[in-house]
Enzyme design. Sequence first.
Site, PDB file in Angstrom:
ATOM      1  N   ASP A 138       6.966   5.056 -10.003  1.00  0.00           N
ATOM      2  CA  ASP A 138       6.557   5.693  -9.020  1.00  0.00           C
ATOM      3  C   ASP A 138       7.398   5.793  -7.450  1.00  0.00           C
ATOM      4  OD1 ASP A 138       4.405   7.295  -9.813  1.00  0.00           O
ATOM      5  OD2 ASP A 138       2.642   6.288  -9.045  1.00  0.00           O
ATOM      6  N   ASP A 446      -9.619   2.346 -11.197  1.00  0.00           N
ATOM      7  CA  ASP A 446      -9.773   1.691 -12.746  1.00  0.00           C
ATOM      8  C   ASP A 446     -11.399   1.566 -12.983  1.00  0.00           C
ATOM      9  OD1 ASP A 446      -7.048   1.297 -12.033  1.00  0.00           O
ATOM     10  OD2 ASP A 446      -8.142  -0.842 -10.743  1.00  0.00           O
TER      11      ASP A 446
END
Length: 736
Positions: A138, A446
Amino acid sequence: MERLFATERLRARALYMFYAATVATAICLVLYYRVAFVPGEAGGGRATSWLWLGMLAAELWFGVCWVVAQSVRWRPVRRRAFSDRLAARYGDNLPCVDIFVCTADPRSEPPSLVVCAVLSVMAYNYPADKLSVYLSDDGCSALTFYALWEASQFAKLWLPFCRKHSIEPRSPAAYFSESEMGKLGELCSVQEWSLLKESYKGMTERIDCAVLLGMVPEQIRAMHKGFYEWDSGITLQNHQPIVQVLIDRNNPTVVDNEGSQLPTLVYMAREKRPKCHHNFKAGAMNALIRVSSVISNSPIILNVDCDVYSNNSDSIRDALCFFLDEKMGHKVGFVQCPQNYTNLTKNDIYGNSLNVINEVELCGMDGVGGPAYIGTGCFHRREIISGRSFSEDYKQDWETGIMEKLGEHMNEIEEQAKSLATCDYECNNTQWGREVGVKYGCPVEDVITGLAIQCRGWVSVYFNPARKAFLGLAPTTLAQTLLQHRRFSEGNFSILLSRYCPFLFGHGKVKLWLQMGYCTYGLWAPSSLPTLYYIFVPSVGLLCRIPLFPELTSPWILPFAYLPAAMYIYSLYEALSCGVTLKGWWNGQRMWVIKRTTSYLFAVADTIFRLLGLSAMAFAITPKVSDEDQSRRYEQELMEFGPSSSLEFVIVAAIALLSLVCLAGGLSWIVASGCTASCLKFFLQIVLCGALVAINVPVYEAMFIRNDRGRMAPGVTLTATGLVLPACLIWANIVL
Ligand SMILES: *[C@@H]1O[C@H](CO)[C@@H](O)[C@H](O)[C@H]1NC(C)=O
Ligand SMILES: CC(=O)N[C@H]1CO[C@H](CO)[C@@H](O)[C@@H]1O
């Protein structure tokens, strides 16, 4: 047929239940006492009654937290995997596996560290033609791409070496820092070993040098077409999607130095555009799921963070025991391994070891429906993380996975993969992040993804063998630790307030125990307020002669004394049994106070600001680098306060000073007033305040004694002193 895994309930539960019953009784007695004996006008006036009711509220909150925490202690289980049975039954006829490694910033996550993670997972003891490794960058850094290219070359030496000598661990950095030449004499020729070590060092130096210079060497740029992607002056926030296959496992011309196949290795930097929100790591994970679907499309996905390396080359086989088990396997949505750290010091000065969470709480969640997905070290099924719901007759087709030669079509496939890594998936209201893939909109995405999987009917499994599967890096300064906890606690708290609140979202879908299990972490952040109250009010009460606890001679002292004693003894026992040292436990108690009064408090503030729309969600990466000076202090277990003067440190310093002033002030008037009667009345407040002082000793040292660069900045000490000045004035006034 013999099972591929076993589940054992832990024994000696009767003793625990007895203990829990006594604690529950004591909590009730404390609350009853608070309600029944609110001091009236005679006992100190209105103000005291309000303080008293505040104590009641704090104690009520702690009681609720304790009850919620029982959910993860009530029915812990342990799992064992029988990979020998798996081998006997399936041989190498195993499913394909995709491994996702996510990195985000080449400055806080150095590329030479990232490639060690990549190499360690490429070197799994698993058929290379069934393994694909994807790195999501990223940071869209040419340097990370360069590092990965170097790794793809080094893998040709490293993988055959690992295979031939069955070495462990298979991260070259960890391996070469642990192994001695002498120990290896028997394994292989010293010459082979030193050659490899030289070549590893060479690679690391070239990568680090490129990072230092901020550019990829010119002659290297001609070696792979991928480098041209960076030619057009792209920036971090504004660039096209990049997908480059560095190794194609099915290309017969790409083999290691012994002529064996290598696992596929892919670099991906998804498209970023300024107007399009990229959804942090969850967005990267989803892009990886899509991109991998056209390159390898393996039914099993393992994801790890880039600071983690595999410490056990058989972990994939172990995890497959759960998925392939004939009786239960079809119910298993994901297999979570714990997060462990390699670089903790002996007494874990910042309380970073997750030992109690790993050895107790996640086992407890496993006993009531399955552990949470913690974002790293987790094996998923592709279909299930993509959104499939449970059905009793579900049967996975293990033969999926693209096996034909990509070779001729490689360019086409890369183009197709790029089209799957565009912003369109984030901005055009697709189902990604909602119904499909990892969920968006929460700093700990998550956890809600895992909860959603469980709510769709799957169970998860917690696999925590004695030899840890993944080892990562813990933060090594106080500021980093506090930042990390701010993010954890904020994330978990915002889950509680969102539509994913386990009690609403999980209602009727997962067990109540499991809903509570998810809440334990959500309650961290709001616990900061009662904790601050409990630190502040009894101490100042001691200074101002306001008794807030029963007298030592009253029978009501019993529950008040029993509760902390029992809880601390139990927590000490729990910590020691998880391998924490006595001093480590003590350090943990200090960090408990510091985290609650700073990180968690800020997490509450952040959450409120975000809910009011005053600030957007941010995702702070915890840096994995620290300077040499800091590292040295970390190894000496000196707390790192300098040189920055953040608000967090002001709070830490002010609380430490306040406890000291209140204790000294309180004791001085008690001694002056002839002791006995007031001593009895204020006994518990003296103990509480004294404990705070004892725990803060390293903070006083950092303020007044140490003079290294890690000491408390003088500005912080000064500000904190200013803040506790009113307390000093009260003391002066009362004594004089
Ligand atoms: C990592 O693996 C080695 C074997 O190579 C083992 O001795 C060690 O205990 C493992 N580390 C942890 C933390 O489990
Ligand atoms: C004890 C130990 O291994 N500490 C290391 C942990 O990791 C940091 C960052 O990589 C190092 O600086 C420490 O020396």
